[in-house]
Design a protein around this motif. Structure first.
Motif, PDB file in Angstrom:
ATOM      1  N   GLY A 118       0.681  -1.260   0.094  1.00 58.46           N
ATOM      2  CA  GLY A 118       0.063   0.212   0.041  1.00 58.46           C
ATOM      3  C   GLY A 118       0.832   1.542  -0.102  1.00 58.46           C
ATOM      4  N   ARG A 119       2.037   0.943  -0.255  1.00 58.67           N
ATOM      5  CA  ARG A 119       3.401   2.183  -0.662  1.00 58.67           C
ATOM      6  C   ARG A 119       2.979   3.130  -1.861  1.00 58.67           C
ATOM      7  NH1 ARG A 119       8.136  -0.542   1.778  1.00 58.67           N
ATOM      8  NH2 ARG A 119       7.515  -2.363   0.432  1.00 58.67           N
ATOM      9  N   LEU A 120       3.238   4.293  -1.295  1.00 56.20           N
ATOM     10  CA  LEU A 120       2.912   5.024  -2.992  1.00 56.20           C
ATOM     11  C   LEU A 120       4.236   4.677  -3.368  1.00 56.20           C
ATOM     12  CD1 LEU A 120       1.342   7.349  -4.319  1.00 56.20           C
ATOM     13  CD2 LEU A 120       2.564   9.097  -3.733  1.00 56.20           C
ATOM     14  N   VAL A 121       4.007   4.163  -4.909  1.00 52.57           N
ATOM     15  CA  VAL A 121       5.451   4.292  -5.608  1.00 52.57           C
ATOM     16  C   VAL A 121       4.939   5.455  -7.093  1.00 52.57           C
ATOM     17  CG1 VAL A 121       5.822   1.976  -4.788  1.00 52.57           C
ATOM     18  CG2 VAL A 121       4.295   2.190  -6.779  1.00 52.57           C
ATOM     19  N   GLY A 122       4.276   5.915  -7.056  1.00 48.65           N
ATOM     20  CA  GLY A 122       4.003   6.676  -8.572  1.00 48.65           C
ATOM     21  C   GLY A 122       2.338   7.089  -8.306  1.00 48.65           C
ATOM     22  N   ILE A 123       1.933   8.282  -9.597  1.00 49.75           N
ATOM     23  CA  ILE A 123       0.675   8.499  -9.592  1.00 49.75           C
ATOM     24  C   ILE A 123       0.426   8.945 -11.411  1.00 49.75           C
ATOM     25  CG2 ILE A 123       1.462  11.109 -10.154  1.00 49.75           C
ATOM     26  CD1 ILE A 123      -0.984  11.846  -8.201  1.00 49.75           C
ATOM     27  N   PHE A 124      -0.582   8.404 -11.604  1.00 49.03           N
ATOM     28  CA  PHE A 124      -1.211   8.236 -13.248  1.00 49.03           C
ATOM     29  C   PHE A 124      -2.180   9.933 -13.057  1.00 49.03           C
ATOM     30  CE2 PHE A 124      -3.197   7.252 -17.581  1.00 49.03           C
ATOM     31  CZ  PHE A 124      -1.996   7.619 -17.757  1.00 49.03           C
ATOM     32  N   THR A 125      -1.954  10.821 -14.711  1.00 53.96           N
ATOM     33  CA  THR A 125      -3.084  11.909 -14.329  1.00 53.96           C
ATOM     34  C   THR A 125      -3.726  11.515 -15.801  1.00 53.96           C
ATOM     35  OG1 THR A 125      -1.604  13.436 -14.950  1.00 53.96           O
ATOM     36  CG2 THR A 125      -1.640  12.829 -13.080  1.00 53.96           C
ATOM     37  N   ASP A 126      -5.646  12.642 -15.159  1.00 51.06           N
ATOM     38  CA  ASP A 126      -5.948  12.510 -16.611  1.00 51.06           C
ATOM     39  C   ASP A 126      -5.063  13.383 -17.933  1.00 51.06           C
ATOM     40  OD1 ASP A 126      -7.982  11.423 -16.295  1.00 51.06           O
ATOM     41  OD2 ASP A 126      -8.831  13.109 -15.965  1.00 51.06           O
ATOM     42  N   GLY A 127      -3.615  14.038 -17.600  1.00 51.91           N
ATOM     43  CA  GLY A 127      -2.707  14.946 -18.364  1.00 51.91           C
ATOM     44  C   GLY A 127      -2.504  13.363 -19.040  1.00 51.91           C
ATOM     45  N   ASP A 128      -1.113  12.435 -17.871  1.00 51.10           N
ATOM     46  CA  ASP A 128      -0.623  11.657 -18.503  1.00 51.10           C
ATOM     47  C   ASP A 128      -1.122  11.081 -19.695  1.00 51.10           C
ATOM     48  OD1 ASP A 128       1.343  12.078 -16.679  1.00 51.10           O
ATOM     49  OD2 ASP A 128       0.567  11.078 -15.405  1.00 51.10           O
ATOM     50  N   LEU A 129      -3.045  10.407 -19.443  1.00 48.64           N
ATOM     51  CA  LEU A 129      -3.522   9.388 -20.707  1.00 48.64           C
ATOM     52  C   LEU A 129      -3.457  10.521 -21.994  1.00 48.64           C
ATOM     53  CD1 LEU A 129      -4.996   7.506 -21.145  1.00 48.64           C
ATOM     54  CD2 LEU A 129      -6.785   8.460 -20.008  1.00 48.64           C
ATOM     55  N   ARG A 130      -3.898  11.587 -21.644  1.00 49.17           N
ATOM     56  CA  ARG A 130      -3.772  12.386 -22.513  1.00 49.17           C
ATOM     57  C   ARG A 130      -2.834  12.731 -23.852  1.00 49.17           C
ATOM     58  NH1 ARG A 130      -6.042  16.178 -20.403  1.00 49.17           N
ATOM     59  NH2 ARG A 130      -4.601  17.496 -20.279  1.00 49.17           N
ATOM     60  N   ARG A 131      -1.807  12.761 -22.623  1.00 49.18           N
ATOM     61  CA  ARG A 131      -0.367  13.393 -23.891  1.00 49.18           C
ATOM     62  C   ARG A 131      -0.331  11.857 -24.191  1.00 49.18           C
ATOM     63  NH1 ARG A 131       0.777  16.581 -19.521  1.00 49.18           N
ATOM     64  NH2 ARG A 131       1.379  14.809 -17.724  1.00 49.18           N
ATOM     65  N   ARG A 132       0.193  11.131 -23.910  1.00 52.29           N
ATOM     66  CA  ARG A 132       0.264   9.744 -24.461  1.00 52.29           C
ATOM     67  C   ARG A 132      -0.678   9.345 -25.797  1.00 52.29           C
ATOM     68  NH1 ARG A 132       2.924   5.693 -22.742  1.00 52.29           N
ATOM     69  NH2 ARG A 132       1.933   3.797 -23.797  1.00 52.29           N
TER      70      ARG A 132
ATOM     71  N   GLU B 231      -1.603  11.728 -27.442  1.00 51.76           N
ATOM     72  CA  GLU B 231      -1.322  12.744 -28.681  1.00 51.76           C
ATOM     73  C   GLU B 231      -0.775  12.470 -28.958  1.00 51.76           C
ATOM     74  OE1 GLU B 231      -1.247  16.048 -26.469  1.00 51.76           O
ATOM     75  OE2 GLU B 231      -3.113  16.644 -25.811  1.00 51.76           O
ATOM     76  N   GLN B 232       0.473  11.877 -28.658  1.00 52.64           N
ATOM     77  CA  GLN B 232       1.191  10.801 -29.544  1.00 52.64           C
ATOM     78  C   GLN B 232       1.106   9.757 -29.514  1.00 52.64           C
ATOM     79  OE1 GLN B 232       4.594  10.594 -25.767  1.00 52.64           O
ATOM     80  NE2 GLN B 232       3.909  12.371 -25.319  1.00 52.64           N
ATOM     81  N   GLY B 233      -0.071   9.270 -29.891  1.00 49.51           N
ATOM     82  CA  GLY B 233      -0.161   7.767 -30.630  1.00 49.51           C
ATOM     83  C   GLY B 233       0.134   6.683 -30.282  1.00 49.51           C
ATOM     84  N   LYS B 234       0.312   6.953 -28.568  1.00 51.21           N
ATOM     85  CA  LYS B 234       0.735   5.731 -27.485  1.00 51.21           C
ATOM     86  C   LYS B 234      -0.539   5.004 -27.413  1.00 51.21           C
ATOM     87  CE  LYS B 234       4.970   7.587 -27.145  1.00 51.21           C
ATOM     88  NZ  LYS B 234       6.328   7.839 -25.291  1.00 51.21           N
ATOM     89  N   THR B 235      -1.122   4.319 -28.025  1.00 55.45           N
ATOM     90  CA  THR B 235      -2.930   3.448 -27.291  1.00 55.45           C
ATOM     91  C   THR B 235      -2.499   2.303 -27.304  1.00 55.45           C
ATOM     92  OG1 THR B 235      -3.144   3.516 -29.940  1.00 55.45           O
ATOM     93  CG2 THR B 235      -3.831   4.907 -28.944  1.00 55.45           C
ATOM     94  N   ASP B 236      -1.527   1.878 -26.443  1.00 53.24           N
ATOM     95  CA  ASP B 236      -2.071   0.322 -26.552  1.00 53.24           C
ATOM     96  C   ASP B 236      -1.757   0.485 -24.869  1.00 53.24           C
ATOM     97  OD1 ASP B 236      -0.661  -2.112 -25.434  1.00 53.24           O
ATOM     98  OD2 ASP B 236       1.246  -2.113 -25.768  1.00 53.24           O
ATOM     99  N   PHE B 237      -3.099  -0.177 -24.452  1.00 51.82           N
ATOM    100  CA  PHE B 237      -3.453  -0.276 -23.251  1.00 51.82           C
ATOM    101  C   PHE B 237      -3.117  -1.130 -22.304  1.00 51.82           C
ATOM    102  CE2 PHE B 237      -5.536   3.801 -24.808  1.00 51.82           C
ATOM    103  CZ  PHE B 237      -6.150   4.231 -23.677  1.00 51.82           C
ATOM    104  N   THR B 238      -2.406  -2.119 -22.817  1.00 55.07           N
ATOM    105  CA  THR B 238      -2.094  -3.307 -22.475  1.00 55.07           C
ATOM    106  C   THR B 238      -0.888  -3.323 -21.355  1.00 55.07           C
ATOM    107  OG1 THR B 238      -1.306  -4.222 -23.759  1.00 55.07           O
ATOM    108  CG2 THR B 238      -3.494  -4.765 -24.160  1.00 55.07           C
TER     109      THR B 238
ATOM    110  N   GLU C  37       5.120   1.402 -16.055  1.00 52.60           N
ATOM    111  CA  GLU C  37       6.125   1.582 -17.710  1.00 52.60           C
ATOM    112  C   GLU C  37       5.710   3.387 -17.336  1.00 52.60           C
ATOM    113  OE1 GLU C  37       6.279  -0.610 -20.237  1.00 52.60           O
ATOM    114  OE2 GLU C  37       5.971  -2.797 -19.189  1.00 52.60           O
ATOM    115  N   VAL C  38       4.247   3.898 -17.424  1.00 48.24           N
ATOM    116  CA  VAL C  38       3.560   5.302 -17.897  1.00 48.24           C
ATOM    117  C   VAL C  38       3.306   5.761 -16.592  1.00 48.24           C
ATOM    118  CG1 VAL C  38       3.047   3.954 -19.596  1.00 48.24           C
ATOM    119  CG2 VAL C  38       1.867   3.999 -18.095  1.00 48.24           C
ATOM    120  N   MET C  39       3.869   5.780 -15.486  1.00 49.76           N
ATOM    121  CA  MET C  39       3.976   6.587 -14.217  1.00 49.76           C
ATOM    122  C   MET C  39       5.035   7.491 -13.400  1.00 49.76           C
ATOM    123  SD  MET C  39       3.963   3.875 -11.418  1.00 49.76           S
ATOM    124  CE  MET C  39       5.525   3.516 -10.280  1.00 49.76           C
TER     125      MET C  39
END
Length: 352
Positions: free
Chosen positions: A270-284, A286-293, A298-300
């Motif tokens: 339960g220890r915090l190791v990262g964060i993923f935001t709407d902004g991170d998703l939007r930038r991916r 926009e860059q054509g990185k649409t692999d959601f698997t 790797e992306v946080m």
């Protein structure tokens, strides 16, 4: 020029304060006269406040100790202008954690004395010390064994003689052309009352947490509010494991009540190791990185800035502005993600 014309052309000045020789006005004064008189009033009231320091001594110490040790309520009472000052003093006492009520002397003799009980302390305010409504209460206070602290300008008055402790503001000339309207005397009563409350507050354990509890609203309340009061917790705190796929992360962000704009990434403890935001998703996207698997690991955003539940909300808000982010993870002493502070919640609470 006829005498009547010369009289009309002459602009009168305001009557001076006691000790001055300027005559009373017979018609509207000019601007300079008004300003000069206003300065005089402020100077007289300032001298009255400073003059009250001359009466400070052991009686003040005794009064402060009585208020500090009060097991019941501090009952503040006074008539007229002194009564209005007393109402403010009672409110100040209450705001600093000392239980207090204002007792109107005229109402007290018709039943409101029932508000007073053994263990209370009385603060009676009267510049003259001769206020009839107050004097009628003294025998009742004595029967109830409630000590009376008198704030007055006459230590030889009936109120002073009937009190257990006398706080003297001194003989004061009012800042009034007639020398009658309570002005300088009420300023001194106000200041001496504040001095008493602040001295008691300084001698007690009363910090920002206690202050925040008594001031939940307005700017004062916000200035001492803590993150744990606003952060999203439980079902509203979007948590994902560091082994989750991006598809799973987006699903959590979408389904979490309140639709937070981020998810906190945690390890198996339960220890915090990262964060993923709407902004991170939007930038991916926009860059054509649409692999959601792909794994969120790797992306946080790694090593995100965070706050603790005890952090002041104002400090956390300043940190979010500095970092130009809309969310801050909240962690406990062991680094576990226990909440999320979202800009939408700050907007609702008027921090931004």
């Amino acid at each position: 020029m006829p005498r009547s014309s010369r009289a009309a052309a002459k602009k009168p000045r305001l009557r001076a304060l006691p000790g001055r020789s300027t005559p009373a006005p017979s018609s509207e004064p000019d601007d300079e006269a008004l300003l000069a008189y206003a300065r005089d009033v402020l100077e007289v009231e300032a001298r009255a406040v400073l003059g009250a320091t001359a009466g400070l001594g052991q009686p003040f110490v005794r009064a402060a100790r009585l208020v500090r040790a009060c097991a019941g309520q501090v009952i503040v009472t006074g008539m007229g202008k002194a009564g209005h000052i007393g109402q403010k003093l009672s409110a100040t006492l209450a705001s600093t954690g000392i239980r207090s009520v204002f007792l109107h002397p005229a109402e007290a003799v018709h039943g409101d004395l029932g508000r007073v009980a053994r263990g209370d302390v009385i603060l009676a305010m009267s510049n003259s010390g001769a206020t009839e409504e107050l004097l009628r209460l003294l025998p009742a206070f004595k029967r109830m064994a409630t000590p009376v602290i008198a704030l007055t300008g006459d230590t030889n008055s009936a109120l002073a003689k009937g009190a257990d402790v006398v706080l003297d503001i001194g003989r004061i000339e009012e800042a009034c052309p007639m020398g009658m309207v309570p002005t300088a005397s009420t300023a001194a009563l106000h200041a001496l009352g504040d001095a008493l409350v602040m001295a008691v507050m300084r001698s007690r354990t009363f910090g920002t947490d206690e202050y925040a509890l008594l001031h939940p609203g307005g700017k004062l309340g916000r200035s001492v509010q803590r993150v744990f009061e606003l952060m999203r917790t439980g079902d509203t705190n979007p948590l994902v494991r560091d082994t989750a796929t991006l598809t799973e992360v987006v699903g959590v962000m979408t389904k979490t009540p309140g639709r937070p704009g981020a998810a906190c990434v945690v390890d198996r403890k339960g220890r915090l190791v990262g964060i993923f935001t709407d902004g991170d998703l939007r930038r991916r996207v926009e860059q054509g990185k649409t692999d959601f698997t792909v794994s969120v690991r790797e992306v946080m955003g790694k090593n995100p800035r965070c706050v603790t539940p005890e952090t002041l909300v104002m400090a956390a808000t300043a940190q979010m502005r500095e970092l130009k982010v809309d969310q801050l993870p909240v962690v406990d002493a062991e680094g576990r993600a226990v909440g999320l502070l979202d800009v939408q919640d700050l907007l609702a609470a008027k921090f931004v």
